[in-house]
Scaffold this motif. Structure first.
Motif, PDB file in Angstrom:
ATOM      1  N   ASN A   1       8.610 -64.661  92.367  1.00 31.91           N
ATOM      2  CA  ASN A   1       9.628 -64.291  91.513  1.00 31.91           C
ATOM      3  C   ASN A   1      10.840 -64.579  92.240  1.00 31.91           C
ATOM      4  O   ASN A   1      11.694 -65.036  91.413  1.00 31.91           O
ATOM      5  N   ILE A   2      10.865 -64.531  93.591  1.00 35.15           N
ATOM      6  CA  ILE A   2      12.307 -65.113  94.110  1.00 35.15           C
ATOM      7  C   ILE A   2      12.231 -66.657  94.012  1.00 35.15           C
ATOM      8  O   ILE A   2      13.432 -67.002  93.635  1.00 35.15           O
ATOM      9  N   LEU A   3      11.121 -67.214  93.966  1.00 38.37           N
ATOM     10  CA  LEU A   3      11.050 -68.579  93.910  1.00 38.37           C
ATOM     11  C   LEU A   3      11.700 -69.114  92.318  1.00 38.37           C
ATOM     12  O   LEU A   3      12.428 -69.797  92.238  1.00 38.37           O
ATOM     13  N   TYR A   4      11.145 -68.176  91.316  1.00 34.56           N
ATOM     14  CA  TYR A   4      11.593 -68.561  90.176  1.00 34.56           C
ATOM     15  C   TYR A   4      13.262 -68.303  89.946  1.00 34.56           C
ATOM     16  O   TYR A   4      13.735 -69.013  89.389  1.00 34.56           O
ATOM     17  N   LEU A   5      13.526 -67.223  90.438  1.00 36.24           N
ATOM     18  CA  LEU A   5      15.118 -66.770  90.477  1.00 36.24           C
ATOM     19  C   LEU A   5      15.899 -68.020  91.161  1.00 36.24           C
ATOM     20  O   LEU A   5      16.863 -68.684  90.682  1.00 36.24           O
ATOM     21  N   HIS A   6      15.324 -68.356  92.240  1.00 39.09           N
ATOM     22  CA  HIS A   6      16.013 -69.679  92.840  1.00 39.09           C
ATOM     23  C   HIS A   6      15.818 -71.000  91.949  1.00 39.09           C
ATOM     24  O   HIS A   6      16.953 -71.477  91.896  1.00 39.09           O
ATOM     25  N   CYS A   7      15.091 -71.089  91.258  1.00 40.43           N
ATOM     26  CA  CYS A   7      14.885 -72.182  90.058  1.00 40.43           C
ATOM     27  C   CYS A   7      15.727 -72.165  89.004  1.00 40.43           C
ATOM     28  O   CYS A   7      16.598 -73.080  88.652  1.00 40.43           O
TER      29      CYS A   7
ATOM     30  N   ASP B   1      25.834 -77.561  91.321  1.00 36.45           N
ATOM     31  CA  ASP B   1      26.276 -77.458  92.461  1.00 36.45           C
ATOM     32  C   ASP B   1      25.816 -76.307  93.308  1.00 36.45           C
ATOM     33  O   ASP B   1      26.401 -76.142  94.498  1.00 36.45           O
ATOM     34  N   PHE B   2      24.880 -75.764  92.990  1.00 35.53           N
ATOM     35  CA  PHE B   2      24.099 -74.725  93.901  1.00 35.53           C
ATOM     36  C   PHE B   2      23.761 -75.249  95.058  1.00 35.53           C
ATOM     37  O   PHE B   2      22.944 -75.912  95.435  1.00 35.53           O
ATOM     38  N   PRO B   3      24.503 -74.544  96.290  1.00 40.26           N
ATOM     39  CA  PRO B   3      24.258 -75.394  97.642  1.00 40.26           C
ATOM     40  C   PRO B   3      23.089 -74.595  98.357  1.00 40.26           C
ATOM     41  O   PRO B   3      23.106 -75.138  99.659  1.00 40.26           O
ATOM     42  N   TYR B   4      22.410 -73.590  98.028  1.00 44.03           N
ATOM     43  CA  TYR B   4      21.136 -73.205  98.638  1.00 44.03           C
ATOM     44  C   TYR B   4      19.879 -73.589  98.453  1.00 44.03           C
ATOM     45  O   TYR B   4      19.614 -73.602  97.227  1.00 44.03           O
TER      46      TYR B   4
ATOM     47  N   GLU C   1      17.432 -70.785 102.561  1.00 47.19           N
ATOM     48  CA  GLU C   1      18.935 -70.496 102.580  1.00 47.19           C
ATOM     49  C   GLU C   1      19.248 -69.126 101.793  1.00 47.19           C
ATOM     50  O   GLU C   1      19.797 -68.298 102.043  1.00 47.19           O
ATOM     51  N   LEU C   2      18.686 -69.225 100.490  1.00 48.20           N
ATOM     52  CA  LEU C   2      18.869 -68.105  99.719  1.00 48.20           C
ATOM     53  C   LEU C   2      18.259 -66.982 100.058  1.00 48.20           C
ATOM     54  O   LEU C   2      18.773 -65.893 100.123  1.00 48.20           O
TER      55      LEU C   2
END
Length: 87
Positions: free
Chosen positions: A42-48, A56-59, A63-64
């Motif tokens: 779920n966190i990986l999907y939110l990162h995606c 320009d998402f820097p993380y 890092e996220l």
């Protein structure tokens, strides 16, 4: 529809639906979004979502996670922003 969230005082877009995010998740996780069952999935999907909605998402993913440890409300904000119902 896009919502915004704030991470370290910067605003980022989060869409309620994104094919790009789904494609990126499938590429990285090796499974479809419908098979996402763990917290990591779920966190990986939110990162995606963040990466696909913000050029320009820097993380990167790690890092996220570090930011989420500092800003403990961030996970709930991300989940809310990405799952709000379309009107």
């Amino acid at each position: 529809m896009a919502n915004t969230i704030t991470i370290r005082k910067e605003k980022y877009k989060v869409k309620t639906h994104s094919y790009r995010a789904m494609f990126l998740f499938e590429e990285v996780a090796g499974k479809s979004v419908s098979q996402a069952t763990t917290l990591k999935d779920n966190i990986l999907y939110l990162h995606c979502l963040l990466v696909s909605c913000n050029e320009d998402f820097p993380y990167d993913f790690d890092e996220l996670l570090d930011v989420m440890e500092e800003e403990t409300e961030l996970l709930a904000e991300l989940q809310g922003a990405s799952s709000e119902k379309k009107r």
